[in-house]
Design an enzyme around this catalytic site. Sequence first.
Site, short mmCIF file in Angstrom:
data_model
loop_
_atom_site.label_atom_id
_atom_site.label_comp_id
_atom_site.label_asym_id
_atom_site.label_seq_id
_atom_site.Cartn_x
_atom_site.Cartn_y
_atom_site.Cartn_z
N GLY A 20 0.83 -1.21 0.00
CA GLY A 20 0.00 0.00 0.00
C GLY A 20 0.85 1.25 0.00
CD GLN A 24 -4.16 9.85 4.37
OE1 GLN A 24 -4.73 10.93 4.24
NE2 GLN A 24 -4.54 8.96 5.27
CG ASP A 68 -2.80 -7.83 -6.38
OD1 ASP A 68 -3.51 -8.05 -5.39
OD2 ASP A 68 -3.16 -7.12 -7.34
CG LEU A 69 -2.15 -7.33 0.03
CD1 LEU A 69 -3.09 -6.83 1.13
CD2 LEU A 69 -0.96 -8.02 0.67
CB SER A 135 -10.07 -0.06 10.35
OG SER A 135 -11.15 0.84 10.28
CD GLU A 137 -16.10 2.03 9.52
OE1 GLU A 137 -17.00 1.27 9.16
OE2 GLU A 137 -16.31 3.16 9.98
CE1 TYR A 159 -11.20 -1.02 4.95
CE2 TYR A 159 -12.34 -0.16 6.88
CZ TYR A 159 -11.18 -0.32 6.14
OH TYR A 159 -10.00 0.23 6.60
CE LYS A 163 -8.27 -2.49 6.83
NZ LYS A 163 -6.83 -2.57 6.63
NE ARG A 194 -8.83 9.81 4.35
CZ ARG A 194 -9.08 8.54 4.66
NH1 ARG A 194 -8.50 7.56 3.98
NH2 ARG A 194 -9.87 8.23 5.65
P1 NAP Z 1 -5.40 4.14 0.66
O1 NAP Z 1 -4.90 5.53 0.39
O2 NAP Z 1 -6.73 3.75 0.11
O3 NAP Z 1 -4.29 3.12 0.10
C1 NAP Z 1 -4.57 1.78 -0.08
C2 NAP Z 1 -3.37 1.12 -0.73
O4 NAP Z 1 -3.63 -0.28 -0.91
C3 NAP Z 1 -3.01 1.67 -2.13
O5 NAP Z 1 -1.61 1.77 -2.22
C4 NAP Z 1 -3.52 0.58 -3.06
O6 NAP Z 1 -2.82 0.52 -4.28
C5 NAP Z 1 -3.21 -0.64 -2.23
N1 NAP Z 1 -3.94 -1.84 -2.64
C6 NAP Z 1 -5.27 -1.99 -2.83
N2 NAP Z 1 -5.54 -3.25 -3.22
C7 NAP Z 1 -4.37 -3.91 -3.30
C8 NAP Z 1 -3.98 -5.23 -3.64
N3 NAP Z 1 -4.90 -6.14 -4.03
N4 NAP Z 1 -2.69 -5.58 -3.59
C9 NAP Z 1 -1.74 -4.66 -3.24
N5 NAP Z 1 -2.03 -3.39 -2.92
C10 NAP Z 1 -3.34 -3.02 -2.95
O7 NAP Z 1 -5.43 3.84 2.21
P2 NAP Z 1 -4.77 4.66 3.44
O8 NAP Z 1 -5.72 5.72 3.86
O9 NAP Z 1 -3.39 4.98 3.09
O10 NAP Z 1 -4.85 3.53 4.56
C11 NAP Z 1 -3.77 2.61 4.75
C12 NAP Z 1 -4.30 1.38 5.47
O11 NAP Z 1 -4.85 1.76 6.74
C13 NAP Z 1 -5.43 0.64 4.76
O12 NAP Z 1 -5.28 -0.72 5.03
C14 NAP Z 1 -6.69 1.16 5.41
O13 NAP Z 1 -7.73 0.21 5.32
C15 NAP Z 1 -6.20 1.33 6.83
N6 NAP Z 1 -6.89 2.36 7.60
C16 NAP Z 1 -6.93 3.63 7.13
C17 NAP Z 1 -7.54 4.61 7.90
C18 NAP Z 1 -7.62 6.04 7.44
O14 NAP Z 1 -8.39 6.81 8.03
N7 NAP Z 1 -6.83 6.45 6.45
C19 NAP Z 1 -8.09 4.28 9.15
C20 NAP Z 1 -8.01 2.96 9.57
C21 NAP Z 1 -7.38 2.00 8.80
P3 NAP Z 1 -3.28 1.31 -5.62
O15 NAP Z 1 -2.55 2.63 -5.60
O16 NAP Z 1 -2.83 0.40 -6.71
O17 NAP Z 1 -4.77 1.46 -5.54
O1 F7E Z 2 -16.69 8.69 5.79
C1 F7E Z 2 -19.97 10.32 6.13
C2 F7E Z 2 -19.97 8.82 5.99
O2 F7E Z 2 -15.62 7.74 3.75
C3 F7E Z 2 -16.76 9.30 7.06
C4 F7E Z 2 -11.51 4.88 5.82
O3 F7E Z 2 -10.20 5.38 5.82
O4 F7E Z 2 -11.89 5.57 8.09
C5 F7E Z 2 -12.38 5.71 6.76
O5 F7E Z 2 -13.71 5.21 6.67
C6 F7E Z 2 -18.20 9.59 7.42
C7 F7E Z 2 -19.16 8.42 7.21
O6 F7E Z 2 -14.54 7.45 6.03
C8 F7E Z 2 -20.18 11.71 2.79
O7 F7E Z 2 -21.31 8.32 5.98
C9 F7E Z 2 -21.17 12.00 4.70
O8 F7E Z 2 -20.00 8.32 8.32
O9 F7E Z 2 -14.47 9.64 4.97
P1 F7E Z 2 -15.29 8.42 5.03
P2 F7E Z 2 -14.98 6.15 6.84
O10 F7E Z 2 -16.10 5.45 6.21
O11 F7E Z 2 -15.13 6.55 8.27
C10 F7E Z 2 -11.91 4.23 8.61
C11 F7E Z 2 -11.37 4.27 10.02
C12 F7E Z 2 -11.23 3.28 7.71
O12 F7E Z 2 -10.64 2.30 8.16
C13 F7E Z 2 -11.49 3.40 6.24
O13 F7E Z 2 -10.50 2.75 5.48
O14 F7E Z 2 -18.64 10.62 6.57
N1 F7E Z 2 -20.24 11.04 4.88
N2 F7E Z 2 -21.16 12.41 3.43
C14 F7E Z 2 -19.60 10.84 3.72
N3 F7E Z 2 -18.59 10.02 3.39
C15 F7E Z 2 -18.13 10.05 2.12
N4 F7E Z 2 -17.09 9.25 1.76
N5 F7E Z 2 -18.68 10.88 1.18
C16 F7E Z 2 -19.71 11.73 1.46
O15 F7E Z 2 -20.19 12.47 0.61
#
Ligand code: NAP
Ligand code: F7E
Length: 331
Positions: A20, A24, A68-69, A135, A137, A159, A163, A194
């Site tokens: 990944g 971000q 790839d995963l 996460s 989630e 999702y 997780k 992001r």
């Molecule tokens: P992100 O920007 O969506 O990045 C996801 C990464 O996974 C990308 O590099 C993507 O590659 C890669 N990927 C997707 N499918 C794959 C596959 N089959 N094989 C190999 N690589 C693959 O996510 P992030 O926000 O940086 O988050 C990083 C991790 O933390 C994720 O696991 C996410 O679920 C977890 N997480 C994020 C948050 C948050 O708020 N950001 C919170 C909790 C947990 P491509 O560029 O090719 O698409």
């Molecule tokens: O939504 C509400 C939506 O898509 C946040 C991922 O990084 O964090 C992320 O998941 C909230 C939700 O993030 C829109 O309904 C309203 O309640 O930014 P989000 P997420 O679903 O919380 C967790 C911790 C992860 O692990 C995930 O990978 O915002 N919302 N209006 C909206 N959300 C989106 N996307 N778009 C809207 O227009």
Amino acid sequence: CVLSESGRGFCLTRSALITGITGQDGSYLAELLLEKNYDIHGVVRRSSGQRMERLESILPRITLHDGDLLDSGSLLRILEKSNPVEVYNLAAQSFVPASWTQPILTGDVTALGVTRMLEALRHFNPAIRFFQASSSEIFGQALDKKQSEQTALRPRSPYGVAKAYGHFITINYRESYDLFAVSGILFNHESPRRGHEFVSRKVSRGVAAIKLGLQEKLILGNLNAERDWGHARDYVHAMWMMLNQKHPRDYVVATGKKYTVRDLAKIAFACVDLDWERFVEVDPALYRPAEVDALCGDSSSIQSELGWQPDSGFEDLIQEMVLSDLKSLTP
Ligand code: NAP
Ligand code: F7E
């Protein structure tokens, strides 16, 4: 490990593998580990060709491997080539709404992908330390007001379910095979890097586009949802700390403060002196089949045991994102 000459004498260069890396967190983590003198290796999918922008400034200093995963063989081959001391598993299908439209793919990548990496790692070298990006989630409709490592898991999306599997399989491999494998339960974290589909970035880009006269309205879903939003830079620091602690254990990583999506919009529009109510419209089509109403983390364990702290406040984070989008959208 590679021995390299540095200033006075020799220092040991440690190698780290990041899945990944194009995402971000992957880009911030790669930058942090470069500062710490790691030799950085990253897994990229063939389809990532167009998505290298987050890595542009460090591309000459890192090594990328096609993999790839979904493909165990590629993971084993990459481990052999990179010979890491630490593996950070950040790859996932990470967008919650997409997990309802692609539930099988989400399970395959976000859940089983963790087992594929753990299996490859334990066969190649069980001494490698492993970080799993878990996460908030997984808590879903949580019973505790603030969620900690003790809170019961009640995921509400494919999702979140995937997780939860990744979380438990990491713990299971630690207990079964004595691996140094840990799971960081990360609450939402954002930044100017992001993905555009997540609400914070959708809002910051929308605000910038409206301010510049490029867009008229910002269409959102559930404005009442509450999240604990931190800065990605702080969260990748927690990942590194977790792999460099003495004994493996899992931690919640969060700010402990929650805001509604409505607050987010208000603050973002205020950054450019606009009244959010004139521009935001709600489209119920964006509501989720099952919403997680509120999440707010209790990160007191990682704060007291590892000394981690979130440096960025919410308002500063949103301002940084809006200013960055204004800059990038200005013709
Ligand atoms: P992100 O920007 O969506 O990045 C996801 C990464 O996974 C990308 O590099 C993507 O590659 C890669 N990927 C997707 N499918 C794959 C596959 N089959 N094989 C190999 N690589 C693959 O996510 P992030 O926000 O940086 O988050 C990083 C991790 O933390 C994720 O696991 C996410 O679920 C977890 N997480 C994020 C948050 C948050 O708020 N950001 C919170 C909790 C947990 P491509 O560029 O090719 O698409
Ligand atoms: O939504 C509400 C939506 O898509 C946040 C991922 O990084 O964090 C992320 O998941 C909230 C939700 O993030 C829109 O309904 C309203 O309640 O930014 P989000 P997420 O679903 O919380 C967790 C911790 C992860 O692990 C995930 O990978 O915002 N919302 N209006 C909206 N959300 C989106 N996307 N778009 C809207 O227009």
